[in-house]
Design a protein around this motif. Structure first.
Motif, PDB file in Angstrom:
ATOM      1  N   ASN A  54      28.073  58.194  44.046  1.00 15.38           N
ATOM      2  CA  ASN A  54      28.835  58.221  45.291  1.00 15.38           C
ATOM      3  C   ASN A  54      28.809  56.847  45.958  1.00 15.38           C
ATOM      4  OD1 ASN A  54      30.375  60.194  46.375  1.00 15.38           O
ATOM      5  ND2 ASN A  54      28.688  61.341  47.275  1.00 15.38           N
ATOM      6  N   ILE A  55      29.402  55.863  45.317  1.00 13.58           N
ATOM      7  CA  ILE A  55      29.409  54.497  45.831  1.00 13.58           C
ATOM      8  C   ILE A  55      30.814  54.192  46.319  1.00 13.58           C
ATOM      9  CG2 ILE A  55      29.074  52.072  45.272  1.00 13.58           C
ATOM     10  CD1 ILE A  55      27.346  53.045  42.891  1.00 13.58           C
ATOM     11  N   LYS A  56      30.919  53.776  47.570  1.00 13.67           N
ATOM     12  CA  LYS A  56      32.234  53.419  48.111  1.00 13.67           C
ATOM     13  C   LYS A  56      32.456  51.924  47.952  1.00 13.67           C
ATOM     14  CE  LYS A  56      35.460  54.242  51.712  1.00 13.67           C
ATOM     15  NZ  LYS A  56      36.557  54.748  50.968  1.00 13.67           N
ATOM     16  N   SER A  57      33.577  51.574  47.368  1.00 14.62           N
ATOM     17  CA  SER A  57      33.933  50.172  47.194  1.00 14.62           C
ATOM     18  C   SER A  57      34.351  49.582  48.533  1.00 14.62           C
ATOM     19  CB  SER A  57      35.069  50.034  46.183  1.00 14.62           C
ATOM     20  OG  SER A  57      35.461  48.699  46.097  1.00 14.62           O
ATOM     21  N   ALA A  58      33.836  48.403  48.841  1.00 12.45           N
ATOM     22  CA  ALA A  58      34.163  47.755  50.111  1.00 12.45           C
ATOM     23  C   ALA A  58      35.558  47.136  50.076  1.00 12.45           C
ATOM     24  CB  ALA A  58      33.133  46.681  50.419  1.00 12.45           C
ATOM     25  N   MET A  59      36.049  46.857  48.884  1.00 14.93           N
ATOM     26  CA  MET A  59      37.351  46.209  48.772  1.00 14.93           C
ATOM     27  C   MET A  59      38.317  47.132  48.049  1.00 14.93           C
ATOM     28  SD  MET A  59      36.095  42.467  47.616  1.00 14.93           S
ATOM     29  CE  MET A  59      37.423  41.506  48.286  1.00 14.93           C
ATOM     30  N   HIS A  60      39.556  47.150  48.505  1.00  8.40           N
ATOM     31  CA  HIS A  60      40.557  47.985  47.850  1.00  8.40           C
ATOM     32  C   HIS A  60      41.455  47.169  46.931  1.00  8.40           C
ATOM     33  CE1 HIS A  60      39.504  51.640  49.916  1.00  8.40           C
ATOM     34  NE2 HIS A  60      39.431  50.952  51.033  1.00  8.40           N
ATOM     35  N   ASP A  61      41.438  45.848  47.070  1.00  5.23           N
ATOM     36  CA  ASP A  61      42.221  45.033  46.153  1.00  5.23           C
ATOM     37  C   ASP A  61      41.339  44.667  44.962  1.00  5.23           C
ATOM     38  OD1 ASP A  61      40.538  43.452  47.582  1.00  5.23           O
ATOM     39  OD2 ASP A  61      42.015  41.957  48.165  1.00  5.23           O
ATOM     40  N   ILE A  62      41.757  43.718  44.183  1.00 12.15           N
ATOM     41  CA  ILE A  62      41.010  43.372  42.973  1.00 12.15           C
ATOM     42  C   ILE A  62      39.712  42.670  43.353  1.00 12.15           C
ATOM     43  CG2 ILE A  62      41.050  42.020  40.859  1.00 12.15           C
ATOM     44  CD1 ILE A  62      44.068  42.423  40.779  1.00 12.15           C
ATOM     45  N   ASN A  63      38.601  43.272  42.973  1.00  9.54           N
ATOM     46  CA  ASN A  63      37.275  42.730  43.226  1.00  9.54           C
ATOM     47  C   ASN A  63      36.773  42.169  41.900  1.00  9.54           C
ATOM     48  OD1 ASN A  63      34.563  42.274  43.639  1.00  9.54           O
ATOM     49  ND2 ASN A  63      34.182  44.219  44.666  1.00  9.54           N
ATOM     50  N   PHE A  64      36.680  40.832  41.783  1.00  4.77           N
ATOM     51  CA  PHE A  64      36.374  40.217  40.505  1.00  4.77           C
ATOM     52  C   PHE A  64      34.947  40.496  40.037  1.00  4.77           C
ATOM     53  CE2 PHE A  64      40.134  37.874  41.801  1.00  4.77           C
ATOM     54  CZ  PHE A  64      40.892  37.998  40.638  1.00  4.77           C
ATOM     55  N   LYS A  65      33.996  40.624  40.957  1.00  5.50           N
ATOM     56  CA  LYS A  65      32.627  40.968  40.554  1.00  5.50           C
ATOM     57  C   LYS A  65      32.613  42.333  39.878  1.00  5.50           C
ATOM     58  CE  LYS A  65      30.344  39.023  44.392  1.00  5.50           C
ATOM     59  NZ  LYS A  65      29.321  39.183  45.397  1.00  5.50           N
ATOM     60  N   ASP A  66      33.357  43.256  40.443  1.00  9.77           N
ATOM     61  CA  ASP A  66      33.459  44.598  39.868  1.00  9.77           C
ATOM     62  C   ASP A  66      34.068  44.533  38.469  1.00  9.77           C
ATOM     63  OD1 ASP A  66      33.565  47.554  39.879  1.00  9.77           O
ATOM     64  OD2 ASP A  66      35.740  47.225  40.014  1.00  9.77           O
ATOM     65  N   LYS A  67      35.073  43.691  38.281  1.00 10.84           N
ATOM     66  CA  LYS A  67      35.732  43.581  36.975  1.00 10.84           C
ATOM     67  C   LYS A  67      34.769  42.992  35.945  1.00 10.84           C
ATOM     68  CE  LYS A  67      39.202  45.318  38.882  1.00 10.84           C
ATOM     69  NZ  LYS A  67      38.542  46.297  39.728  1.00 10.84           N
ATOM     70  N   TYR A  68      33.955  42.023  36.358  1.00 13.72           N
ATOM     71  CA  TYR A  68      32.962  41.473  35.433  1.00 13.72           C
ATOM     72  C   TYR A  68      31.967  42.552  35.005  1.00 13.72           C
ATOM     73  CZ  TYR A  68      34.605  36.768  36.552  1.00 13.72           C
ATOM     74  OH  TYR A  68      35.369  35.652  36.711  1.00 13.72           O
ATOM     75  N   MET A  69      31.605  43.409  35.934  1.00 16.70           N
ATOM     76  CA  MET A  69      30.677  44.503  35.596  1.00 16.70           C
ATOM     77  C   MET A  69      31.334  45.466  34.611  1.00 16.70           C
ATOM     78  SD  MET A  69      27.885  43.750  36.941  1.00 16.70           S
ATOM     79  CE  MET A  69      27.032  45.250  36.537  1.00 16.70           C
ATOM     80  N   HIS A  70      32.605  45.749  34.808  1.00 13.33           N
ATOM     81  CA  HIS A  70      33.324  46.614  33.865  1.00 13.33           C
ATOM     82  C   HIS A  70      33.383  45.965  32.485  1.00 13.33           C
ATOM     83  CE1 HIS A  70      35.063  50.074  36.052  1.00 13.33           C
ATOM     84  NE2 HIS A  70      34.831  49.314  37.107  1.00 13.33           N
ATOM     85  N   ILE A  71      33.681  44.670  32.442  1.00 21.16           N
ATOM     86  CA  ILE A  71      33.744  43.963  31.160  1.00 21.16           C
ATOM     87  C   ILE A  71      32.391  44.016  30.469  1.00 21.16           C
ATOM     88  CG2 ILE A  71      33.998  41.686  30.086  1.00 21.16           C
ATOM     89  CD1 ILE A  71      36.212  41.149  32.201  1.00 21.16           C
ATOM     90  N   LEU A  72      31.330  43.735  31.205  1.00 18.77           N
ATOM     91  CA  LEU A  72      29.981  43.756  30.626  1.00 18.77           C
ATOM     92  C   LEU A  72      29.610  45.157  30.138  1.00 18.77           C
ATOM     93  CD1 LEU A  72      27.315  42.341  29.988  1.00 18.77           C
ATOM     94  CD2 LEU A  72      26.585  42.877  32.318  1.00 18.77           C
ATOM     95  N   GLU A  73      29.858  46.145  30.962  1.00 21.75           N
ATOM     96  CA  GLU A  73      29.526  47.524  30.617  1.00 21.75           C
ATOM     97  C   GLU A  73      30.248  47.962  29.336  1.00 21.75           C
ATOM     98  OE1 GLU A  73      29.715  51.754  33.029  1.00 21.75           O
ATOM     99  OE2 GLU A  73      31.227  50.240  33.501  1.00 21.75           O
ATOM    100  N   TYR A  74      31.523  47.661  29.244  1.00 14.56           N
ATOM    101  CA  TYR A  74      32.294  48.072  28.074  1.00 14.56           C
ATOM    102  C   TYR A  74      32.115  47.128  26.898  1.00 14.56           C
ATOM    103  CZ  TYR A  74      34.119  52.328  29.881  1.00 14.56           C
ATOM    104  OH  TYR A  74      34.196  53.620  30.324  1.00 14.56           O
ATOM    105  N   PHE A  75      31.644  45.909  27.137  1.00 14.99           N
ATOM    106  CA  PHE A  75      31.247  45.032  26.033  1.00 14.99           C
ATOM    107  C   PHE A  75      30.072  45.655  25.293  1.00 14.99           C
ATOM    108  CE2 PHE A  75      28.308  41.777  24.480  1.00 14.99           C
ATOM    109  CZ  PHE A  75      29.104  41.185  23.502  1.00 14.99           C
TER     110      PHE A  75
END
Length: 143
Positions: A28-49
């Motif tokens: 239950n984590i609420k994202s502080a940003m609704h547009d593209i958050n690059f830190k979040d995208k890096y985490m997605h890339i790392l997780e799926y890597f």
């Protein structure tokens, strides 16, 4: 280091990674940003890597016995579909609290793009590792 090529270890680590992704997506984590958050995208890339590496190991070593093309195709398709279901799952977090799709977390096509990028990066790196290991014969070593 033989256990790293053990079929049961490979299967267990893949299932464990899928479980971790599912659990983290359900937080239950609420994202502080609704547009593209690059830190979040890096985490997605790392997780799926990491997930992509585990998937390609499973398909390359266990299912297709060293046929990289088949293993890579199935890895990509499996990873991309899992990422879609993960985003859909994430979109329902908090659904019963708010009564609307999206609830507390959002399903995002940009997150899916980052997930797929992580899988593709894993395939590229794994292919390079295979090439390097074939040249140095590290795949045939028993230590």
């Amino acid at each position: 280091m033989r256990f790293l090529r053990n079929d049961n270890f490979i299967k267990f680590s893949l299932v464990a990674a899928m479980g971790v992704i599912f659990i983290v997506s359900g937080l239950n984590i609420k994202s502080a940003m609704h547009d593209i958050n690059f830190k979040d995208k890096y985490m997605h890339i790392l997780e799926y890597f990491v997930f992509g590496i585990l998937l390609i190991r499973y398909f390359y070593i266990i299912k297709f016995r060293n046929d990289f093309k088949k293993a890579a195709l199935i890895t990509f398709l499996t990873g991309a579909v899992f990422a879609i279901t993960d985003e859909i799952h994430q979109g329902f977090v908090g659904f019963f609290d708010t009564g609307i799709f999206g609830g507390i977390r959002d399903a995002s096509v940009y997150d899916w793009y980052a997930d797929v990028a992580g899988i593709l990066l894993a395939l590229i790196i794994y292919k390079l590792i295979i090439k390097i290991c074939r040249k140095s014969l590290c795949l045939n070593r028993t230590t």
